[in-house]
Design a protein around this motif. Structure first.
Motif, PDB file in Angstrom:
ATOM      1  N   UNK A 217      -8.661  17.717  -4.056  1.00 19.83           N
ATOM      2  CA  UNK A 217      -7.678  18.023  -5.103  1.00 19.83           C
ATOM      3  C   UNK A 217      -7.184  16.707  -5.704  1.00 19.83           C
ATOM      4  N   UNK A 218      -7.139  16.645  -7.031  1.00 17.38           N
ATOM      5  CA  UNK A 218      -6.643  15.449  -7.720  1.00 17.38           C
ATOM      6  C   UNK A 218      -5.182  15.643  -8.109  1.00 17.38           C
ATOM      7  N   UNK A 219      -4.241  14.940  -7.484  1.00 17.89           N
ATOM      8  CA  UNK A 219      -2.846  15.018  -7.931  1.00 17.89           C
ATOM      9  C   UNK A 219      -2.708  14.473  -9.355  1.00 17.89           C
ATOM     10  N   UNK A 220      -1.767  15.030 -10.113  1.00 21.58           N
ATOM     11  CA  UNK A 220      -1.545  14.550 -11.486  1.00 21.58           C
ATOM     12  C   UNK A 220      -1.183  13.076 -11.511  1.00 21.58           C
ATOM     13  N   UNK A 221      -0.396  12.636 -10.524  1.00 20.51           N
ATOM     14  CA  UNK A 221       0.013  11.233 -10.476  1.00 20.51           C
ATOM     15  C   UNK A 221      -1.177  10.316 -10.226  1.00 20.51           C
ATOM     16  N   UNK A 222      -2.182  10.835  -9.556  1.00 21.06           N
ATOM     17  CA  UNK A 222      -3.409  10.065  -9.292  1.00 21.06           C
ATOM     18  C   UNK A 222      -4.298  10.036 -10.532  1.00 21.06           C
ATOM     19  N   UNK A 223      -4.428  11.191 -11.169  1.00 22.87           N
ATOM     20  CA  UNK A 223      -5.319  11.331 -12.320  1.00 22.87           C
ATOM     21  C   UNK A 223      -4.697  10.732 -13.586  1.00 22.87           C
TER      22      UNK A 223
ATOM     23  N   UNK B   6       0.830  -1.200   0.000  1.00 20.11           N
ATOM     24  CA  UNK B   6       0.000   0.000   0.000  1.00 20.11           C
ATOM     25  C   UNK B   6       0.865   1.251   0.000  1.00 20.11           C
ATOM     26  N   UNK B   7       0.549   2.173  -0.904  1.00 13.38           N
ATOM     27  CA  UNK B   7       1.227   3.467  -0.940  1.00 13.38           C
ATOM     28  C   UNK B   7       0.226   4.566  -0.604  1.00 13.38           C
ATOM     29  N   UNK B   8       0.634   5.512   0.235  1.00 11.81           N
ATOM     30  CA  UNK B   8      -0.249   6.633   0.575  1.00 11.81           C
ATOM     31  C   UNK B   8       0.045   7.871  -0.262  1.00 11.81           C
ATOM     32  N   UNK B   9       1.156   7.877  -0.984  1.00 15.35           N
ATOM     33  CA  UNK B   9       1.507   9.005  -1.858  1.00 15.35           C
ATOM     34  C   UNK B   9       1.345   8.561  -3.301  1.00 15.35           C
ATOM     35  N   UNK B  10       0.470   9.220  -4.036  1.00 11.36           N
ATOM     36  CA  UNK B  10       0.195   8.778  -5.400  1.00 11.36           C
ATOM     37  C   UNK B  10       1.415   8.897  -6.308  1.00 11.36           C
TER      38      UNK B  10
ATOM     39  N   UNK C  32     -11.924  21.589   4.878  1.00  6.86           N
ATOM     40  CA  UNK C  32     -10.789  20.730   4.562  1.00  6.86           C
ATOM     41  C   UNK C  32     -10.506  20.728   3.060  1.00  6.86           C
ATOM     42  N   UNK C  33      -9.224  20.681   2.732  1.00  4.73           N
ATOM     43  CA  UNK C  33      -8.775  20.417   1.370  1.00  4.73           C
ATOM     44  C   UNK C  33      -7.986  19.119   1.438  1.00  4.73           C
ATOM     45  N   UNK C  34      -8.446  18.089   0.725  1.00  7.18           N
ATOM     46  CA  UNK C  34      -7.758  16.802   0.790  1.00  7.18           C
ATOM     47  C   UNK C  34      -7.051  16.518  -0.531  1.00  7.18           C
ATOM     48  N   UNK C  35      -5.888  15.914  -0.431  1.00  2.03           N
ATOM     49  CA  UNK C  35      -5.096  15.527  -1.595  1.00  2.03           C
ATOM     50  C   UNK C  35      -4.324  14.262  -1.253  1.00  2.03           C
ATOM     51  N   UNK C  36      -4.005  13.464  -2.254  1.00  8.96           N
ATOM     52  CA  UNK C  36      -3.434  12.139  -2.017  1.00  8.96           C
ATOM     53  C   UNK C  36      -1.957  12.038  -2.380  1.00  8.96           C
ATOM     54  N   UNK C  37      -1.267  13.173  -2.455  1.00  9.92           N
ATOM     55  CA  UNK C  37       0.170  13.134  -2.734  1.00  9.92           C
ATOM     56  C   UNK C  37       0.893  14.123  -1.825  1.00  9.92           C
ATOM     57  N   UNK C  38       1.991  13.700  -1.260  1.00  8.63           N
ATOM     58  CA  UNK C  38       2.691  14.493  -0.262  1.00  8.63           C
ATOM     59  C   UNK C  38       3.216  15.810  -0.822  1.00  8.63           C
ATOM     60  N   UNK C  39       3.756  15.807  -2.034  1.00 10.19           N
ATOM     61  CA  UNK C  39       4.269  17.043  -2.619  1.00 10.19           C
ATOM     62  C   UNK C  39       3.174  18.074  -2.810  1.00 10.19           C
ATOM     63  N   UNK C  40       2.026  17.623  -3.321  1.00  6.69           N
ATOM     64  CA  UNK C  40       0.877  18.515  -3.509  1.00  6.69           C
ATOM     65  C   UNK C  40       0.401  19.044  -2.168  1.00  6.69           C
TER      66      UNK C  40
ATOM     67  N   UNK D 262      -2.090  20.859 -13.202  1.00  4.98           N
ATOM     68  CA  UNK D 262      -1.126  20.617 -12.117  1.00  4.98           C
ATOM     69  C   UNK D 262      -1.109  21.777 -11.129  1.00  4.98           C
ATOM     70  N   UNK D 263      -0.835  21.468  -9.855  1.00  3.13           N
ATOM     71  CA  UNK D 263      -0.754  22.506  -8.821  1.00  3.13           C
ATOM     72  C   UNK D 263       0.609  23.191  -8.805  1.00  3.13           C
ATOM     73  N   UNK D 264       1.607  22.585  -9.473  1.00  4.16           N
ATOM     74  CA  UNK D 264       2.930  23.196  -9.546  1.00  4.16           C
ATOM     75  C   UNK D 264       3.977  22.582  -8.654  1.00  4.16           C
ATOM     76  N   UNK D 265       3.587  21.651  -7.770  1.00  6.41           N
ATOM     77  CA  UNK D 265       4.570  21.011  -6.882  1.00  6.41           C
ATOM     78  C   UNK D 265       5.481  20.107  -7.706  1.00  6.41           C
ATOM     79  N   UNK D 266       4.886  19.075  -8.323  1.00  2.00           N
ATOM     80  CA  UNK D 266       5.570  18.228  -9.315  1.00  2.00           C
ATOM     81  C   UNK D 266       6.949  17.760  -8.875  1.00  2.00           C
ATOM     82  N   UNK D 267       6.995  17.055  -7.744  1.00  2.00           N
ATOM     83  CA  UNK D 267       8.288  16.569  -7.238  1.00  2.00           C
ATOM     84  C   UNK D 267       9.114  17.727  -6.718  1.00  2.00           C
TER      85      UNK D 267
END
Length: 430
Positions: free
Chosen positions: A321-327, A268-272, A391-399, A357-362
């Protein structure tokens, strides 16, 4: 006289050309590309970059500083892939183009202009990224650093303002659970349904232990024993997307061996971002899969039987929020919505502009801060349109870190967190 490196470079470029030549330059990718939308430059569009990559690989155009500039501006969000009728593997092309750019002078003719590595980022990677146990030692020190106000003072220092360090500090959220130590095994609660392993990652392991703790808590309540192997390390995505493919492959192999001895249903990974890279590393190296399927926590939990788990009501507005890696990577963006919908009385909204993209991108926010900030401001404006958001929820740590930094100076307090953290709270985590 041809060397082994010459043969490898020739083979790599042939593969690169074959994939690049699948692009028919139809332009359907253009409306989906964040950098093209901002610059309106063909060189900053997917098809423009592909044309340049083809030109360099076939030695029709030079590998110079201008080429590097346009390749480096790419966020690798891969929104273009989802729109491409020819299904060009654009993300793979960009990674391999960056691999060409990071090649040493001994591997390429002297006239090639090779981009300089970011010294600060390279130092961080060397010291920490693939030595993730150090993050557990660093977490309490950073917590103390924050608690006594040194982070804020350092950010305001004239010597730090405007530097890469200052930018990194601005993204460093408050460390929670600073003294948490990972167990090797977390036993299931109630009726046992199986066993899984948790991939901790690197950055998340340092600054977002709460998400991993929440994931274990929820999985245990659903009847799963969770293994957390101590020897696991970075997934390698940060290296992959900066063109160091050999280093990324080495880390994948290290992790493969770490998880190989476990008799589990899933990893299981919690970061997309991590999950997407782990999944794709398996598809690109057939026959070298992990010992169990790699699954994003949202998808795994959404597919479970929740009949024996009680969730408290949450009469709040939650924006997703949908991370690019998730979408665009995992193609699994529907699962956080399905999962959150299990919480009684919750109001779930999709963040406007989720397809960009939100601009984090790694590490993009460090390498291209101006573009990253423009994209972040777009998200902040979109969020401001959602009245009374809690709340704002997102599934990637960078985002998560990038979005939280954008909200840090705003009067209206919106908490940014992972969906599984919100879920764990409604089950009753303390």
């Amino acid at each position: 006289m041809h060397t082994k490196n010459d043969s490898l470079i020739k083979s790599s470029r042939s593969s690169l050309l074959a994939e690049a030549n699948r692009c028919v330059s139809c332009g359907l990718c253009l409306p989906h590309c964040p950098t093209y939308r901002l610059t309106l430059s063909e060189a900053d569009s997917p098809r423009g970059r592909i044309a340049m990559i083809s030109g360099v690989a076939s030695q029709r155009i030079p590998m110079n500083a201008r080429f590097a500039e346009h390749i480096d501006r790419c966020l690798t969000c891969r929104a273009c892939e989802a729109a491409c009728p020819s299904q060009v593997a654009y993300g793979q092309l960009i990674d391999e183009a960056r691999d060409m750019l990071t090649a040493s002078l001994s591997d390429l003719p002297e006239e090639r202009v090779i981009r300089k590595k970011n010294g600060f980022k390279s130092w961080l990677e060397k010291i920490f990224i693939d030595k993730t146990k150090r993050f557990d030692l660093l977490r309490p020190l950073i917590h103390l650093f924050q608690a006594v106000g040194l982070q804020e003072k350092l950010q305001q220092s004239s010597k730090v303002k405007g530097t890469k360090l200052g930018l990194l500090l601005s993204k460093l959220s408050l460390i929670r659970f600073p003294f948490h130590r990972w167990q090797e095994v977390y036993p299931a609660m109630g009726r046992k349904r199986g066993e899984v392993a948790l991939f901790l990652g690197c950055v998340a392991r340092l600054v977002d232990a709460e998400t991993s703790i929440s994931a274990i808590f929820v999985l245990n309540h659903l009847g799963y024993t969770v293994y957390v192997p101590r020897a696991q390390t970075c997934c390698g995505a940060l290296y992959q997307h900066s063109g160091r493919l050999t280093k990324a492959a080495y880390l994948i192999e290290r992790n493969r061996k770490v998880f190989a001895g476990l008799n589990i249903h899933a990893i299981i990974s919690t970061a997309s971002g991590c999950g997407s890279h782990l999944v794709e590393s398996c598809s690109q190296h057939q026959g070298k899969n992990f010992s169990a399927p790699i699954m994003d926590i949202n998808q795994f939990l959404a597919e479970q039987d929740w009949s024996e788990v009680k969730l408290r009501a949450l009469p709040k507005k939650v924006v997703v929020h949908d991370p690019c890696s998730m979408r665009n990577g995992l193609r699994a963006s529907i699962y956080p919505y399905q999962l959150l919908a299990r919480i009684p009385d919750i109001e779930i909204l999709e963040l406007d502009g989720n397809n960009f993209c939100c601009g984090a991108a790694g590490t993009y926010f460090l390498d291209q801060p101006e573009i990253a900030e423009v994209l972040l401001n777009d998200k902040m404006r979109a969020l401001a349109q959602s009245v009374e958001t809690s709340y704002l929820v997102t599934s990637n740590i960078g985002c998560l870190l990038h979005l939280a930094s954008g909200l840090s100076n705003q009067e209206e307090k919106v908490e940014v967190l992972h969906p599984v953290t919100l879920l764990a709270r409604q089950i009753g985590i303390q």
